[in-house]
Structures are given as C-alpha cells and as structure tokens.
Design a protein around this motif. Structure first.
Motif, PDB file in Angstrom:
ATOM      1  N   ILE A 124       0.846  -1.194   0.000  1.00 17.73           N
ATOM      2  CA  ILE A 124       0.000   0.000   0.000  1.00 17.73           C
ATOM      3  C   ILE A 124       0.883   1.245   0.000  1.00 17.73           C
ATOM      4  N   SER A 125       0.551   2.229  -0.824  1.00 18.20           N
ATOM      5  CA  SER A 125       1.354   3.452  -0.905  1.00 18.20           C
ATOM      6  C   SER A 125       0.998   4.462   0.185  1.00 18.20           C
ATOM      7  N   ASP A 126      -0.307   4.679   0.415  1.00 20.04           N
ATOM      8  CA  ASP A 126      -0.755   5.697   1.366  1.00 20.04           C
ATOM      9  C   ASP A 126      -1.606   5.039   2.449  1.00 20.04           C
ATOM     10  N   TYR A 127      -1.159   5.132   3.696  1.00 17.98           N
ATOM     11  CA  TYR A 127      -1.950   4.562   4.785  1.00 17.98           C
ATOM     12  C   TYR A 127      -1.632   5.272   6.095  1.00 17.98           C
ATOM     13  N   ILE A 128      -2.513   5.066   7.052  1.00 16.00           N
ATOM     14  CA  ILE A 128      -2.371   5.639   8.387  1.00 16.00           C
ATOM     15  C   ILE A 128      -2.450   4.508   9.400  1.00 16.00           C
ATOM     16  N   CYS A 129      -1.568   4.535  10.390  1.00 16.08           N
ATOM     17  CA  CYS A 129      -1.691   3.666  11.553  1.00 16.08           C
ATOM     18  C   CYS A 129      -2.056   4.533  12.744  1.00 16.08           C
ATOM     19  N   ILE A 136      -3.215   8.795  22.025  1.00 15.88           N
ATOM     20  CA  ILE A 136      -3.366   8.336  20.644  1.00 15.88           C
ATOM     21  C   ILE A 136      -2.210   8.902  19.825  1.00 15.88           C
ATOM     22  N   GLY A 137      -1.459   8.020  19.242  1.00 14.35           N
ATOM     23  CA  GLY A 137      -0.380   8.403  18.338  1.00 14.35           C
ATOM     24  C   GLY A 137      -0.537   7.654  17.041  1.00 14.35           C
ATOM     25  N   GLY A 138       0.517   7.614  16.263  1.00 13.70           N
ATOM     26  CA  GLY A 138       0.413   6.852  15.034  1.00 13.70           C
ATOM     27  C   GLY A 138       1.469   7.214  14.026  1.00 13.70           C
ATOM     28  N   ALA A 139       1.249   6.746  12.827  1.00 15.11           N
ATOM     29  CA  ALA A 139       2.182   6.970  11.730  1.00 15.11           C
ATOM     30  C   ALA A 139       1.407   7.368  10.490  1.00 15.11           C
ATOM     31  N   LEU A 140       1.940   8.335   9.788  1.00 17.19           N
ATOM     32  CA  LEU A 140       1.367   8.795   8.531  1.00 17.19           C
ATOM     33  C   LEU A 140       2.339   8.411   7.416  1.00 17.19           C
ATOM     34  N   VAL A 141       1.881   7.540   6.518  1.00 16.35           N
ATOM     35  CA  VAL A 141       2.721   7.062   5.420  1.00 16.35           C
ATOM     36  C   VAL A 141       2.071   7.490   4.105  1.00 16.35           C
ATOM     37  N   LEU A 142       2.786   8.304   3.357  1.00 15.97           N
ATOM     38  CA  LEU A 142       2.322   8.781   2.054  1.00 15.97           C
ATOM     39  C   LEU A 142       3.386   8.475   1.010  1.00 15.97           C
ATOM     40  N   ASP A 143       2.947   7.917  -0.110  1.00 12.07           N
ATOM     41  CA  ASP A 143       3.879   7.522  -1.166  1.00 12.07           C
ATOM     42  C   ASP A 143       4.959   6.608  -0.609  1.00 12.07           C
TER      43      ASP A 143
END
Length: 303
Positions: A124-129, A136-143
């Motif tokens: 997957i290219s673009d997703y959010i965890c 609440i935290g997380g990761a932002l993955v784009l491209d």
C-alpha cells in the motif's frame, strides 16, 4: 544473511531481539529501562549487543524510541518519561560504544513501517496507523514514506481538538477523550471513582457484566474514535487506516468502529470508510525499527 540487534525502548522496559534481514526473530527478551541516567542506558544497549556478538556477526543496531526522533541527526526532541534521552545525540553515543552502524526512529512510526513492510499495509502506498493506548499516536505514510513533518509531529493524531473548544481555550483532544486513559477518566467521572483504581480491562469487564453507565461511556468512546477516523479519512484520503494498541485486539472492537463509520456516512456519494486491525502486536516496533535501519542503510524504497 545479515543479523541485527534491535531494541524497542519504552518507559518501563527495553525489549530487544536478534533479528535477520527478513524480519525473523532469532532471540528475544527484555530488561527494565534504566532509571539512573544515560550512562546506564548506553551500558544496557552495549551489553545486549556484545551478548549477541558472541554467536553472530552483527551488521547494525536498530532502535525504536519514544519522542520526536530526528532520524537525520540522531537527536530526540519533545518530552517523554525517559528524560535523559533528550539533549544528547543518542545515535552517535551508541555508535561510538558499539562501533556499529546505528539507526533510530519514533516508536509509532516503527509500528507503521512494520505494517507496510510485511503486515496489513504491505504493497500500500498511502496509509495511516492509529495507535490507541494511554494517548493516541500513530504513523502517517504517504507515497510509501513516513511523513515526519517540519516539527517532527507528523502522525500525532491525538492532539486533534474534538470537543468543548467553545467553552475552553483549547478544548478536549482526541487523546483525552478517545484513548484508553480517556475512557477510564470518563468512566471514573461518571461513577465517582478514583481513575487510578481502573484500567481499560476493568472498564470493559464492568460493561460486560451489565453496567449500563459504563456501556454508555464505551458507546461515546467508540463514536469519538470514529469521528477522528472520519476526519482523517477526509483530510488525507489514504488507501487504508489501521488501528493498533491492545484495545484493537478486543473481540468485536474493530467491527464496532466500522459500524459507527457506516452510520456516519451522510449520502451514497460519500466515502465508505472502514478500518482494519494492525497485524502485529508487541513485536511491531521491533520489526519496524529493523526495516527503518534497512531503508537507511541501503537506501531502498519504503516497502
């Protein structure tokens, strides 16, 4: 085959493992996080590395760390429970002691990288965890790349203001209302209890045992989670949104969130928003820390 010493540094414990380049665990254990300062921390990391080197030649050291990690410089900004990691260059200190290449990344970003490498977001290219815990935290993955942001706050979804912003200077954030501790606080307030006598497990047991007031607070909690997810979908429009943290493993939890999201859809033209669980649990930070090292060492594309 290349081998690596991999660490997941938390406020109370340091999990560590010997891993190969495919993400396979060869050894795994943990030690308490040193409380008496940076020297003890570096000693602990070095001791584990030397132990692994008795049986394997290591190619590097990978760390998942709390805080706003600057992956380029090796400094850790922000505020965490481990105060001594802020200020010194952690990357350089460990490299000097172990004489091995070292890479470090924020823990939530590591969890996101793990999912993109060999987990629920593989390919997957673009997703959010979104990682639900005390906050609440997380990761932002784009491209296929972690987006750290100018101030290294990319993925800090919990700071999003959700309610009461008209009555207060700032209002209630997503973390204060929809993290596990937020739920505990709302239940404690409703039941006139000391919140420190409760935790997430206790709260859900109270609901399962038929406490209607707690059931109502959990209903509000899941709706607040759904609202934040709805907003993130429309702001970023990722291919997937993944939920992690211990609560995401609770039976029926993901389905509850998706049911709320389905009801929130205002018309047929709007997006059909759904979430999926993260694939990895306690091992996600270790897996992601290793993958971050591999990315940095070989300059390979992000999964």
């Amino acid at each position: 085959m290349s081998y690596f010493a991999v660490f997941d540094v938390g406020g109370s414990a340091i999990k560590y493992s010997l891993m190969d380049e495919t993400g396979e665990f060869l050894e795994k254990s943990s030690v308490p996080t040193p409380k008496d300062g940076l020297d003890s921390f570096i000693d602990t990391i070095d001791s584990v590395v030397k132990g692994f080197q008795k049986s394997h030649e290591l190619s590097g050291v990978a760390l998942s760390m709390p805080g706003a990690v600057d992956v380029e410089t090796g400094f850790i900004k922000g505020i965490t429970a481990i105060t001594y990691i802020h200020g010194p260059n952690i990357k350089e200190l460990i490299q000097e002691r172990t004489r091995l290449p070292v890479e470090l990344e924020n823990d939530a970003n590591c969890a996101g990288l793990a999912e993109g490498w060999i987990g629920a977001a593989k390919g997957i290219s673009d997703y959010i965890c979104v990682i639900i815990g005390t906050g609440i935290g997380g990761a932002l993955v784009l491209d296929k790349k972690i987006r750290h942001g100018r101030n290294l706050f990319g993925g800090e979804f919990g700071y999003m203001i959700l309610e009461d912003y008209l009555a207060q200077p700032i209002g209630e954030s997503w973390s204060t209302l929809a993290a596990t501790w937020g739920l505990v606080m709302q239940v404690a307030k409703r039941k006139d209890m000391d919140p420190h006598t409760l935790d997430g497990v206790t709260v859900f047991k109270m609901a399962d045992d038929g406490d209607m007031e707690v059931q109502d607070e959990i209903e509000k909690f899941t709706k607040r989670l759904a609202v934040g997810i709805y907003n993130l979908q429309y702001i970023i429009d990722p291919e997937k949104i993944l939920l992690g943290g211990a609560i995401s493993k609770r039976e029926g939890f993901i389905e509850q969130i998706n049911e709320k999201l389905k009801v929130m859809k205002p018309n047929e033209q709007c997006l059909a928003i759904q979430v999926e669980p993260c694939q990895f649990g306690n091992d996600s930070n270790l897996i992601g820390a290793l993958y971050h090292f591999l990315q940095r060492a070989t300059k390979i594309p992000s999964h």
